[in-house]
Design a protein around this motif. Structure first.
Motif, short mmCIF file in Angstrom:
data_model
loop_
_atom_site.label_atom_id
_atom_site.label_comp_id
_atom_site.label_asym_id
_atom_site.label_seq_id
_atom_site.Cartn_x
_atom_site.Cartn_y
_atom_site.Cartn_z
N GLY A 148 0.82 -1.22 0.00
CA GLY A 148 0.00 0.00 0.00
C GLY A 148 0.84 1.26 0.00
O GLY A 148 0.37 2.34 0.32
N GLU A 149 2.13 1.11 -0.35
CA GLU A 149 3.10 2.21 -0.44
C GLU A 149 3.32 2.92 0.90
O GLU A 149 3.50 4.14 0.96
CB GLU A 149 2.71 3.19 -1.55
N ASP A 150 3.31 2.16 1.98
CA ASP A 150 3.60 2.66 3.32
C ASP A 150 5.12 2.61 3.52
O ASP A 150 5.71 1.54 3.64
CB ASP A 150 2.88 1.79 4.35
N TRP B 54 9.42 -3.13 -3.50
CA TRP B 54 8.62 -1.91 -3.39
C TRP B 54 7.63 -1.81 -4.55
O TRP B 54 6.47 -1.46 -4.37
CB TRP B 54 9.54 -0.69 -3.36
N LYS B 55 8.10 -2.17 -5.75
CA LYS B 55 7.23 -2.09 -6.94
C LYS B 55 6.18 -3.19 -6.97
O LYS B 55 5.08 -2.98 -7.48
CB LYS B 55 8.08 -2.18 -8.22
N GLY C 166 1.17 -6.70 -5.31
CA GLY C 166 0.69 -7.93 -5.94
C GLY C 166 0.86 -9.16 -5.06
O GLY C 166 0.47 -10.26 -5.46
N TYR C 167 1.44 -9.00 -3.87
CA TYR C 167 1.62 -10.14 -2.98
C TYR C 167 0.26 -10.63 -2.48
O TYR C 167 -0.58 -9.85 -2.05
CB TYR C 167 2.51 -9.77 -1.79
N GLU C 168 0.04 -11.95 -2.59
CA GLU C 168 -1.21 -12.57 -2.13
C GLU C 168 -0.89 -13.47 -0.94
O GLU C 168 -0.31 -14.55 -1.12
CB GLU C 168 -1.85 -13.38 -3.25
#
Length: 190
Positions: free
Chosen positions: A23-25, A66-67, A71-73
């Motif tokens: 979530g770009e934290d 980071w990129k 997409g990690y599930e």
């Protein structure tokens, strides 16, 4: 913040940190780095065989994380397995680009201070890891050795074939069949 001592709690915490990173934290990314850098550096160093190269590859690993963290599930793979795969793949890419000799044998690699358990030890603790290891042990010796060498040492098909003294196509068949049996075994037991 340090990771919990309980393996299940540590995995849940790492999953949460990875999801927040997706979530770009930025603070989650910093925590993720603190929790995993030593292990991922160890993977890079083992495959690259050179400290400076491993440091450079590790930087690329965290840029990739980071990129791609969004997409990690969590239900598909353990967080450390997902992260280790990225590190392994980046290090193998570096080795292929260098066209150098195989990595330094693990016994000759410098010690890396890290009081936390190895990723492979953490995997064995959880059910998923135990099932995977049982399935690996059920494979034929040549398939098991080839798959473990490829994953833990980062050896290519050509290197595996050379070490075993077999044609490249034969080695590819052994690995392909072994991975297929491994997938079936893990799926059957799950």
């Amino acid at each position: 913040m340090s990771a919990p001592a309980d393996p299940a709690a540590a995995r849940a915490h790492l999953t949460d940190v990875l999801v927040r990173t997706g979530g770009e934290d930025r603070s989650a990314m910093a925590e993720l780095y603190n929790l995993t850098a030593a292990k991922l550096f160890g993977i890079c160093l083992r495959i690259c065989g050179e400290r400076q190269a491993a440091e450079d590859v590790l930087q690329e690993v965290y840029l990739t994380i980071w990129k791609r963290a969004g997409g990690y599930e969590p239900g598909r793979a353990s967080p450390i397995s997902w992260l280790a795969t990225i590190a392994r793949n980046r290090a193998i890419d570096w080795r292929r680009a260098q066209r150098t000799r195989p990595a330094t044998p693990i016994d000759d690699a410098p010690d890396i201070a890290d009081d936390r358990p190895l990723a492979s030890e953490s995997m064995i603790v959880n059910d998923e890891g135990r099932r995977l290891h049982l399935c690996l042990d059920a494979l034929e010796d040549r398939q098991r050795v080839a798959i473990r060498t490829a994953f833990f040492e980062g050896a290519t098909y050509a290197e595996l074939a050379d070490r075993q003294g077999v044609p490249l196509g034969t080695m590819k068949s052994w690995v392909r069949r072994g991975l297929q049996r491994l997938k079936e075994c893990v799926s059957d037991d799950g």
